[in-house]
Scaffold this motif. Structure first.
Motif, PDB file in Angstrom:
ATOM      1  N   TYR A  21       0.844  -1.193   0.000  1.00 44.33           N
ATOM      2  CA  TYR A  21       0.000   0.000   0.000  1.00 44.33           C
ATOM      3  C   TYR A  21       0.879   1.243   0.000  1.00 44.33           C
ATOM      4  O   TYR A  21       2.061   1.177   0.389  1.00 44.33           O
ATOM      5  CB  TYR A  21      -0.916   0.004   1.231  1.00 44.33           C
ATOM      6  N   ASN A  47      -6.751 -11.117  11.790  1.00 45.10           N
ATOM      7  CA  ASN A  47      -7.075  -9.754  11.360  1.00 45.10           C
ATOM      8  C   ASN A  47      -5.816  -9.082  10.835  1.00 45.10           C
ATOM      9  O   ASN A  47      -4.757  -9.153  11.459  1.00 45.10           O
ATOM     10  CB  ASN A  47      -7.611  -8.921  12.544  1.00 45.10           C
ATOM     11  N   GLY A  48      -5.946  -8.455   9.687  1.00 47.52           N
ATOM     12  CA  GLY A  48      -4.809  -7.727   9.124  1.00 47.52           C
ATOM     13  C   GLY A  48      -3.813  -8.592   8.373  1.00 47.52           C
ATOM     14  O   GLY A  48      -2.759  -8.119   7.943  1.00 47.52           O
ATOM     15  N   ALA A  49      -4.142  -9.882   8.182  1.00 50.50           N
ATOM     16  CA  ALA A  49      -3.207 -10.810   7.526  1.00 50.50           C
ATOM     17  C   ALA A  49      -3.060 -10.537   6.031  1.00 50.50           C
ATOM     18  O   ALA A  49      -2.052 -10.894   5.428  1.00 50.50           O
ATOM     19  CB  ALA A  49      -3.680 -12.250   7.725  1.00 50.50           C
ATOM     20  N   GLY A  50      -4.083  -9.919   5.436  1.00 54.74           N
ATOM     21  CA  GLY A  50      -4.011  -9.623   4.005  1.00 54.74           C
ATOM     22  C   GLY A  50      -5.066 -10.325   3.170  1.00 54.74           C
ATOM     23  O   GLY A  50      -4.969 -10.368   1.944  1.00 54.74           O
ATOM     24  N   LYS A  51      -6.115 -10.858   3.804  1.00 56.62           N
ATOM     25  CA  LYS A  51      -7.163 -11.587   3.079  1.00 56.62           C
ATOM     26  C   LYS A  51      -7.967 -10.653   2.169  1.00 56.62           C
ATOM     27  O   LYS A  51      -8.160 -10.936   0.989  1.00 56.62           O
ATOM     28  CB  LYS A  51      -8.113 -12.286   4.075  1.00 56.62           C
ATOM     29  N   THR A  52      -8.434  -9.546   2.757  1.00 58.05           N
ATOM     30  CA  THR A  52      -9.243  -8.611   1.961  1.00 58.05           C
ATOM     31  C   THR A  52      -8.395  -7.993   0.850  1.00 58.05           C
ATOM     32  O   THR A  52      -8.873  -7.787  -0.268  1.00 58.05           O
ATOM     33  CB  THR A  52      -9.852  -7.531   2.880  1.00 58.05           C
ATOM     34  N   THR A  53      -7.138  -7.738   1.149  1.00 55.70           N
ATOM     35  CA  THR A  53      -6.233  -7.196   0.129  1.00 55.70           C
ATOM     36  C   THR A  53      -6.154  -8.159  -1.055  1.00 55.70           C
ATOM     37  O   THR A  53      -6.262  -7.738  -2.207  1.00 55.70           O
ATOM     38  CB  THR A  53      -4.831  -6.978   0.748  1.00 55.70           C
ATOM     39  N   GLN A  92     -16.416  -7.319   1.951  1.00 53.11           N
ATOM     40  CA  GLN A  92     -16.518  -7.458   3.418  1.00 53.11           C
ATOM     41  C   GLN A  92     -17.592  -6.517   3.977  1.00 53.11           C
ATOM     42  O   GLN A  92     -18.326  -6.888   4.883  1.00 53.11           O
ATOM     43  CB  GLN A  92     -15.151  -7.179   4.059  1.00 53.11           C
ATOM     44  N   HIS A 201     -13.487 -16.373   9.267  1.00 50.20           N
ATOM     45  CA  HIS A 201     -12.792 -16.547  10.548  1.00 50.20           C
ATOM     46  C   HIS A 201     -13.315 -17.783  11.281  1.00 50.20           C
ATOM     47  O   HIS A 201     -12.913 -18.049  12.407  1.00 50.20           O
ATOM     48  CB  HIS A 201     -12.985 -15.314  11.434  1.00 50.20           C
TER      49      HIS A 201
HETATM   50  N1  LIG Z   1      -6.292   0.901   1.810  1.00 52.13           N
HETATM   51  C1  LIG Z   1      -5.266   0.594   2.618  1.00 52.13           C
HETATM   52  N2  LIG Z   1      -4.192   1.404   2.740  1.00 52.13           N
HETATM   53  C2  LIG Z   1      -3.157   1.063   3.535  1.00 52.13           C
HETATM   54  N3  LIG Z   1      -3.066  -0.068   4.251  1.00 52.13           N
HETATM   55  C3  LIG Z   1      -4.116  -0.918   4.168  1.00 52.13           C
HETATM   56  C4  LIG Z   1      -5.266  -0.648   3.362  1.00 52.13           C
HETATM   57  N4  LIG Z   1      -6.132  -1.685   3.472  1.00 52.13           N
HETATM   58  C5  LIG Z   1      -5.561  -2.549   4.319  1.00 52.13           C
HETATM   59  N5  LIG Z   1      -4.353  -2.110   4.740  1.00 52.13           N
HETATM   60  C6  LIG Z   1      -3.407  -2.816   5.622  1.00 52.13           C
HETATM   61  O1  LIG Z   1      -3.025  -4.011   4.975  1.00 52.13           O
HETATM   62  C7  LIG Z   1      -2.960  -5.091   5.908  1.00 52.13           C
HETATM   63  C8  LIG Z   1      -3.870  -6.210   5.480  1.00 52.13           C
HETATM   64  O2  LIG Z   1      -5.224  -5.755   5.596  1.00 52.13           O
HETATM   65  P1  LIG Z   1      -6.461  -6.630   5.096  1.00 52.13           P
HETATM   66  O3  LIG Z   1      -7.667  -5.756   5.171  1.00 52.13           O
HETATM   67  O4  LIG Z   1      -6.129  -7.225   3.801  1.00 52.13           O
HETATM   68  O5  LIG Z   1      -6.508  -7.753   6.219  1.00 52.13           O
HETATM   69  P2  LIG Z   1      -7.588  -8.925   6.465  1.00 52.13           P
HETATM   70  O6  LIG Z   1      -6.833 -10.188   6.494  1.00 52.13           O
HETATM   71  O7  LIG Z   1      -8.699  -8.809   5.513  1.00 52.13           O
HETATM   72  O8  LIG Z   1      -8.102  -8.608   7.945  1.00 52.13           O
HETATM   73  P3  LIG Z   1      -9.571  -8.826   8.644  1.00 52.13           P
HETATM   74  O9  LIG Z   1      -9.614 -10.246   9.096  1.00 52.13           O
HETATM   75  O10 LIG Z   1      -9.538  -7.892   9.796  1.00 52.13           O
HETATM   76  O11 LIG Z   1     -10.618  -8.481   7.632  1.00 52.13           O
HETATM   77  C9  LIG Z   1      -3.259  -4.474   7.268  1.00 52.13           C
HETATM   78  O12 LIG Z   1      -2.056  -4.141   7.881  1.00 52.13           O
HETATM   79  C10 LIG Z   1      -4.064  -3.255   6.917  1.00 52.13           C
HETATM   80  O13 LIG Z   1      -3.915  -2.270   7.917  1.00 52.13           O
END
Ligand SMILES: Nc1ncnc2c1ncn2[C@@H]1O[C@H](COP(=O)(O)OP(=O)(O)OP(=O)(O)O)[C@@H](O)[C@H]1O
Ligand SMILES: [Mg+2]
Length: 296
Positions: A21, A47-53, A92, A201
């Motif tokens: 990012y 949480n924050g692992a990178g799944k949504t990314t 999400q 989860h």
């Molecule tokens: N738009 C963004 N800009 C900067 N950093 C981001 C952005 N979106 C997510 N992040 C960061 O990227 C990392 C992965 O976030 P992500 O949302 O992919 O996690 P996740 O596995 O989906 O978590 P959760 O289980 O909470 O949904 C985290 O450190 C988050 O803070």
């Protein structure tokens, strides 16, 4: 024997994805995975692992920093419009036009996906029934509870019967009955040949539904396999739990591939009272994502 599909016909092929990012967070690191037709893949991770990314790159909302993603052979970065037309997407967070009713919402998305008016109407009614939204069909979406909004989002994703459905935590916040309904629906899509990638989860959900489960931690895909293979590849088919000092206060766990060997090991260590059970996906998940243990 089932032959692996060629790359061009694979519903999903993610190849060496990295996502940084702008703020500097390195949210995905060299992720490679693919899904066969009719396969259901589950993605687990803290949480924050990178799944949504990962999901948002597949669904064309984010561009990978490097690597490539193909959906039925279409490069999502090069041709996002075509790629998106091949997918049903459940983000999400619910994104709905608040002033439209559930029925109107489904019809409009149906038409946007190219269904003729009459088909869009029929499909909207069908999904309202499948998703048990009958009582809410003519309610504006602003008035729906979180769980009901989630069901509408699943309806939107399924409207044009896409070949690939990507869902980010589709069952978070659903009551147990609605979760089971959702499972039923996903199994039905799958039986019609749809490929499904979902994050969750809930361990029991991944175990009950998914053909293969991927575990992401700190941006890396640590493992991707069937639940049984994940357990045995970690040497984890069975576990013994016992009380360390006999008073039940501190419980300890020993893992092993073979139940008899494990029992012998426990006896050899002088452990008299213990319980022997099969390990669950949660055991494997916790062991893999335990960031206290040094990572190489
Ligand atoms: N738009 C963004 N800009 C900067 N950093 C981001 C952005 N979106 C997510 N992040 C960061 O990227 C990392 C992965 O976030 P992500 O949302 O992919 O996690 P996740 O596995 O989906 O978590 P959760 O289980 O909470 O949904 C985290 O450190 C988050 O803070
Ligand atoms: Mg997320």
């Amino acid at each position: 024997m089932i032959h692996a599909e060629t790359d061009a016909s694979l519903p999903l092929a993610v190849d060496g994805i990295d996502k940084r990012y702008r703020g500097g967070v390195h949210a995905n690191r060299n992720i490679t995975l693919s899904a066969q037709r009719g396969e259901m893949l589950g993605i687990l991770g803290p949480n924050g692992a990178g799944k949504t990314t990962l999901v948002r790159q597949i669904t064309t909302e984010l561009l990978p920093t490097s690597g490539s993603i193909r959906v039925f052979g279409v490069d999502v970065a090069a041709d996002p419009v075509s790629a998106k037309n091949l997918m049903g997407i459940v983000p999400q967070e619910a994104q709905l036009f608040e002033m439209l009713t559930v029925r109107e919402t489904l019809r409009i998305f149906g038409k946007m996906r190219g269904l003729p008016s009459a088909d869009a109407r029929r499909r909207a009614d069908e999904l309202i029934s499948d998703l048990r939204l009958n009582e809410h069909g003519d309610v504006t979406t602003v008035k729906l509870s979180g769980g009901l909004k989630r069901r509408v989002m699943v309806g939107i994703a399924a409207i044009a019967r896409p070949g690939l459905v990507v869902l980010d935590e589709p069952t978070t916040g659903l009551d147990p009955q609605s979760r089971r309904d959702m499972w039923g629906l996903m199994r039905e899509y799958k039986s019609r040949g749809a490929t499904i990638l979902m994050t969750t989860h809930y361990m029991e959900e991944a175990e009950a539904l998914c053909d293969r489960v991927g575990i992401i931690s700190e941006g890396r895909l640590l493992a991707l396999d069937t639940v049984d293979n994940l357990k045995s590849s970690q040497g984890f088919d069975f576990k013994i739990t016992y009380s360390a000092n006999g008073d039940g206060a501190s419980t300890r766990t020993m893992y092993g591939k073979d139940d008899r060997e494990l029992v012998e090991r426990a006896r050899a260590e002088g452990i008299r009272q213990f319980s022997l059970t099969r390990t669950t996906l949660e055991d494997v998940y916790l062991a893999l994502t335990d960031t206290d243990t040094p990572n190489t």
